[in-house]
Design a protein around this motif. Structure first.
Motif, PDB file in Angstrom:
ATOM      1  N   LYS A  27       0.863  -1.194   0.000  1.00  0.00           N
ATOM      2  CA  LYS A  27       0.000   0.000   0.000  1.00  0.00           C
ATOM      3  C   LYS A  27       0.891   1.233   0.000  1.00  0.00           C
ATOM      4  O   LYS A  27       1.987   1.220   0.559  1.00  0.00           O
ATOM      5  CB  LYS A  27      -0.856   0.034   1.269  1.00  0.00           C
ATOM      6  N   GLY A  28       0.389   2.291  -0.568  1.00  0.00           N
ATOM      7  CA  GLY A  28       1.097   3.565  -0.519  1.00  0.00           C
ATOM      8  C   GLY A  28       2.230   3.623  -1.534  1.00  0.00           C
ATOM      9  O   GLY A  28       2.424   2.692  -2.337  1.00  0.00           O
ATOM     10  N   HIS A  29       2.951   4.732  -1.535  1.00  0.00           N
ATOM     11  CA  HIS A  29       3.992   4.972  -2.531  1.00  0.00           C
ATOM     12  C   HIS A  29       5.288   5.409  -1.876  1.00  0.00           C
ATOM     13  O   HIS A  29       5.269   6.167  -0.908  1.00  0.00           O
ATOM     14  CB  HIS A  29       3.548   6.075  -3.504  1.00  0.00           C
ATOM     15  N   PHE A  30       6.385   4.934  -2.460  1.00  0.00           N
ATOM     16  CA  PHE A  30       7.694   5.404  -2.023  1.00  0.00           C
ATOM     17  C   PHE A  30       7.979   6.776  -2.636  1.00  0.00           C
ATOM     18  O   PHE A  30       7.316   7.209  -3.592  1.00  0.00           O
ATOM     19  CB  PHE A  30       8.782   4.409  -2.460  1.00  0.00           C
ATOM     20  N   ASP A  99      -2.701   7.638  -0.750  1.00  0.00           N
ATOM     21  CA  ASP A  99      -1.885   7.917  -1.941  1.00  0.00           C
ATOM     22  C   ASP A  99      -0.560   8.595  -1.605  1.00  0.00           C
ATOM     23  O   ASP A  99       0.425   8.405  -2.307  1.00  0.00           O
ATOM     24  CB  ASP A  99      -2.646   8.852  -2.897  1.00  0.00           C
ATOM     25  N   LEU A 100      -0.560   9.438  -0.564  1.00  0.00           N
ATOM     26  CA  LEU A 100       0.608  10.300  -0.369  1.00  0.00           C
ATOM     27  C   LEU A 100       1.572   9.790   0.698  1.00  0.00           C
ATOM     28  O   LEU A 100       2.781   9.881   0.520  1.00  0.00           O
ATOM     29  CB  LEU A 100       0.161  11.729  -0.002  1.00  0.00           C
ATOM     30  N   SER A 101       1.060   9.297   1.830  1.00  0.00           N
ATOM     31  CA  SER A 101       1.991   9.086   2.942  1.00  0.00           C
ATOM     32  C   SER A 101       1.786   7.794   3.709  1.00  0.00           C
ATOM     33  O   SER A 101       2.357   7.622   4.779  1.00  0.00           O
ATOM     34  CB  SER A 101       1.909  10.288   3.909  1.00  0.00           C
ATOM     35  N   GLU A 102       0.991   6.866   3.147  1.00  0.00           N
ATOM     36  CA  GLU A 102       0.749   5.627   3.895  1.00  0.00           C
ATOM     37  C   GLU A 102       2.025   4.818   4.077  1.00  0.00           C
ATOM     38  O   GLU A 102       2.149   4.010   5.007  1.00  0.00           O
ATOM     39  CB  GLU A 102      -0.332   4.772   3.202  1.00  0.00           C
ATOM     40  N   LYS A 103       2.993   5.035   3.207  1.00  0.00           N
ATOM     41  CA  LYS A 103       4.229   4.249   3.277  1.00  0.00           C
ATOM     42  C   LYS A 103       4.997   4.486   4.571  1.00  0.00           C
ATOM     43  O   LYS A 103       5.916   3.751   4.911  1.00  0.00           O
ATOM     44  CB  LYS A 103       5.084   4.646   2.076  1.00  0.00           C
ATOM     45  N   ILE A 170       9.221  10.871   3.271  1.00  0.00           N
ATOM     46  CA  ILE A 170       8.689   9.656   2.634  1.00  0.00           C
ATOM     47  C   ILE A 170       9.848   8.689   2.415  1.00  0.00           C
ATOM     48  O   ILE A 170      10.881   9.092   1.857  1.00  0.00           O
ATOM     49  CB  ILE A 170       8.030  10.013   1.265  1.00  0.00           C
ATOM     50  N   PRO A 171       9.689   7.414   2.821  1.00  0.00           N
ATOM     51  CA  PRO A 171      10.801   6.481   2.650  1.00  0.00           C
ATOM     52  C   PRO A 171      11.145   6.251   1.178  1.00  0.00           C
ATOM     53  O   PRO A 171      10.250   6.231   0.325  1.00  0.00           O
ATOM     54  CB  PRO A 171      10.307   5.185   3.298  1.00  0.00           C
ATOM     55  N   ARG A 172      12.437   6.102   0.918  1.00  0.00           N
ATOM     56  CA  ARG A 172      12.866   5.764  -0.443  1.00  0.00           C
ATOM     57  C   ARG A 172      12.708   4.261  -0.621  1.00  0.00           C
ATOM     58  O   ARG A 172      12.806   3.500   0.331  1.00  0.00           O
ATOM     59  CB  ARG A 172      14.321   6.182  -0.632  1.00  0.00           C
ATOM     60  N   ARG A 173      12.494   3.818  -1.865  1.00  0.00           N
ATOM     61  CA  ARG A 173      12.166   2.414  -2.125  1.00  0.00           C
ATOM     62  C   ARG A 173      13.234   1.444  -1.623  1.00  0.00           C
ATOM     63  O   ARG A 173      12.938   0.404  -1.042  1.00  0.00           O
ATOM     64  CB  ARG A 173      11.931   2.209  -3.624  1.00  0.00           C
ATOM     65  N   GLU A 174      14.484   1.805  -1.835  1.00  0.00           N
ATOM     66  CA  GLU A 174      15.538   0.839  -1.539  1.00  0.00           C
ATOM     67  C   GLU A 174      15.836   0.694  -0.050  1.00  0.00           C
ATOM     68  O   GLU A 174      16.637  -0.132   0.337  1.00  0.00           O
ATOM     69  CB  GLU A 174      16.822   1.164  -2.330  1.00  0.00           C
ATOM     70  N   GLN A 175      15.199   1.488   0.764  1.00  0.00           N
ATOM     71  CA  GLN A 175      15.468   1.419   2.194  1.00  0.00           C
ATOM     72  C   GLN A 175      14.287   0.789   2.932  1.00  0.00           C
ATOM     73  O   GLN A 175      13.163   0.845   2.475  1.00  0.00           O
ATOM     74  CB  GLN A 175      15.687   2.826   2.757  1.00  0.00           C
ATOM     75  N   VAL A 176      14.569   0.243   4.110  1.00  0.00           N
ATOM     76  CA  VAL A 176      13.513  -0.304   4.945  1.00  0.00           C
ATOM     77  C   VAL A 176      12.689   0.862   5.468  1.00  0.00           C
ATOM     78  O   VAL A 176      13.236   1.860   5.939  1.00  0.00           O
ATOM     79  CB  VAL A 176      14.121  -1.070   6.139  1.00  0.00           C
ATOM     80  N   ALA A 177      11.373   0.760   5.379  1.00  0.00           N
ATOM     81  CA  ALA A 177      10.523   1.858   5.830  1.00  0.00           C
ATOM     82  C   ALA A 177      10.361   1.836   7.341  1.00  0.00           C
ATOM     83  O   ALA A 177       9.917   0.857   7.919  1.00  0.00           O
ATOM     84  CB  ALA A 177       9.152   1.743   5.180  1.00  0.00           C
ATOM     85  N   THR A 178      10.763   2.913   7.974  1.00  0.00           N
ATOM     86  CA  THR A 178      10.442   3.099   9.392  1.00  0.00           C
ATOM     87  C   THR A 178       9.759   4.446   9.477  1.00  0.00           C
ATOM     88  O   THR A 178       9.524   5.084   8.457  1.00  0.00           O
ATOM     89  CB  THR A 178      11.700   3.116  10.285  1.00  0.00           C
ATOM     90  N   ASP A 179       9.473   4.904  10.677  1.00  0.00           N
ATOM     91  CA  ASP A 179       8.824   6.209  10.762  1.00  0.00           C
ATOM     92  C   ASP A 179       9.835   7.339  10.837  1.00  0.00           C
ATOM     93  O   ASP A 179       9.483   8.487  10.980  1.00  0.00           O
ATOM     94  CB  ASP A 179       7.860   6.274  11.949  1.00  0.00           C
TER      95      ASP A 179
END
Ligand SMILES: CC(C)(COP(=O)(O)OP(=O)(O)OC[C@H]1O[C@@H](n2cnc3c(N)ncnc32)[C@H](O)[C@@H]1OP(=O)(O)O)[C@@H](O)C(=O)NCCC(=O)NCCSC(=O)C[C@](C)(O)C(=O)O
Length: 360
Positions: A27-30, A99-103, A170-179
């Motif tokens: 869900k969401g976008h990088f 759409d904007l910040s769920e990531k 917003i997290p970048r795709r190649e990195q692990v998403a944290t807050d």
């Protein structure tokens, strides 16, 4: 439960192996998804109901009777108790989150918040955002910083009801998403940290326009500022942290997924910035005769607020105009600061509201 291949997919070990091998439908976008100029219409939209409005206002301590009582609403020039501007703003931002910040990534701030119309229950709101800026975070390479211009408009008339620019990490795709936050809290302020403060703090005698103007006049004659704190505090519970954002269709994991947030720098779910802000503003409004909300500038979310934190409010009065001829109210510009039980600022913003004149 076995099927044709003889495997029991609900056996704990088998299921763990299945989970390991399965792809996650994300869900969401990088960060990389966003390009300047892109327009995004947010599908959910939202219908503004009186019950939702009252739930938000009661829980955030926004108890101005104009939003509950028909007689007071009429006295203030409303057709009926309207939708409160804080709830409207949160309801416009909520449907944009998927759409904007769920990531993941924090809500850093917002500016140019403008209320264009009084809004009444039953209004169906649609939401449109445009990407206005994208940049890499120099301090946090795992993140980008994205700014969007968002408008919430009346689905029937097309009229814009509220508009603003907001900025998130917003997290970048190649990195692990944290807050993305730091586990370190800012130190509590001490007098020696803030040597530039004026000598005297003036508190207005009341909450009417004349009180703010008189206080500013008093402060002009000396090395003084009109600045004061509000007594009330509100401890963040599950209704505020998880319930209110979900009621605005805000799907950010930060607010309702304790499992994922346990590994994040905050260690737990964090409050929706609009809830934190609305509580501090409610404290301020309880000491003022608000007539209408006009605009907000330079809103910043300085630190996260977690379950069990208590949100207090502090106000500095920056300016107060003469009364507007037909409204018996005048514009006052405030700087509001929300702070927690450790006296750490968690939100600040400049707000211009029309404040009523003292009744004859
Ligand atoms: C994020 C933390 C860890 C960074 O704390 P820090 O001290 O490490 O960093 P900073 O130096 O203050 O800022 C980091 C970077 O952000 C930039 N920045 C900062 N503010 C702005 C702004 N307004 N506009 C534009 N840029 C801004 C700033 O310029 C800097 O850029 P750099 O990395 O290139 O040096 C810290 O500030 C913090 O914990 N803040 C609290 C965040 C928070 O709790 N927000 C509300 C809850 S999240 C939320 O509501 C979610 C929502 C609504 O549902 C949803 O978006 O989906």
């Amino acid at each position: 439960m076995t099927d044709g291949d003889g495997a029991d997919w609900t056996d704990a070990e088998t299921f763990a192996a299945a989970l390991d091998r399965a792809e996650t439908r994300e869900k969401g976008h990088f960060f990389e998804f966003f390009a300047e100029g892109d327009e995004i219409e947010h599908d959910p939209g939202i219908r503004l109901a009186r019950a939702g409005n009252e739930q938000w206002l009661s829980q955030t301590l926004n108890h101005d009777p104009a939003y509950w009582r028909t007689d007071v609403a009429a006295e203030r020039g409303f057709e009926e108790p309207p939708i409160h501007p804080d709830y409207l703003l949160a309801c416009v931002m909520g449907p944009s989150v998927e759409d904007l910040s769920e990531k993941g990534g924090y809500f850093l701030g917002r500016t140019n918040v403008r209320y264009h119309e009084t809004v009444y229950p039953g209004t169906e709101v649609h939401v449109l955002s445009t990407v206005v800026d994208t940049r890499t975070s120099s301090s946090r390479p795992d993140y980008g910083i994205v700014t969007w211009q968002t408008e919430g408009y009346d689905a029937d008339t097309g009229d814009v009801l509220v508009s603003y620019e907001r900025t998130n990490m917003i997290p970048r795709r190649e990195q692990v998403a944290t807050d993305g936050g730091s586990t370190e809290r800012s130190d509590t302020y001490t007098a020696s940290d803030v040597p530039d403060l004026p000598e005297t703090f003036v508190t207005p005698d009341g909450g009417y326009l004349e009180d703010f103007r008189a206080a500013l006049d008093r402060a002009e004659d000396e090395d003084a500022a009109v600045a004061y704190r509000h007594e009330r505090g509100r401890t963040m519970d599950d209704t505020l942290v998880a319930g209110l954002p979900l009621a605005t269709l805000n799907t950010a994991r930060q607010h309702h997924n304790r499992d994922e947030m346990a590994d994040s720098p905050s260690g737990d779910v964090v409050a929706y910035g609009d809830v934190t802000r609305s509580i501090a503003l409610a404290h301020a409004r309880s000491d003022e005769a608000t007539y209408r909300e006009r605009r907000f500038e330079n809103e910043r979310f300085h630190d996260f607020v977690t379950l069990g934190d208590t949100v207090y409010g502090f106000t500095r009065v920056l300016d107060a105009d003469r009364p507007v001829a037909d409204a018996e109210a005048g514009a006052v510009t405030f700087q509001h600061v929300a702070f927690n039980q450790e006296n750490t600022p968690v939100y600040s913003g400049e707000r211009t509201a029309l404040v009523r004149c003292r009744p004859e």
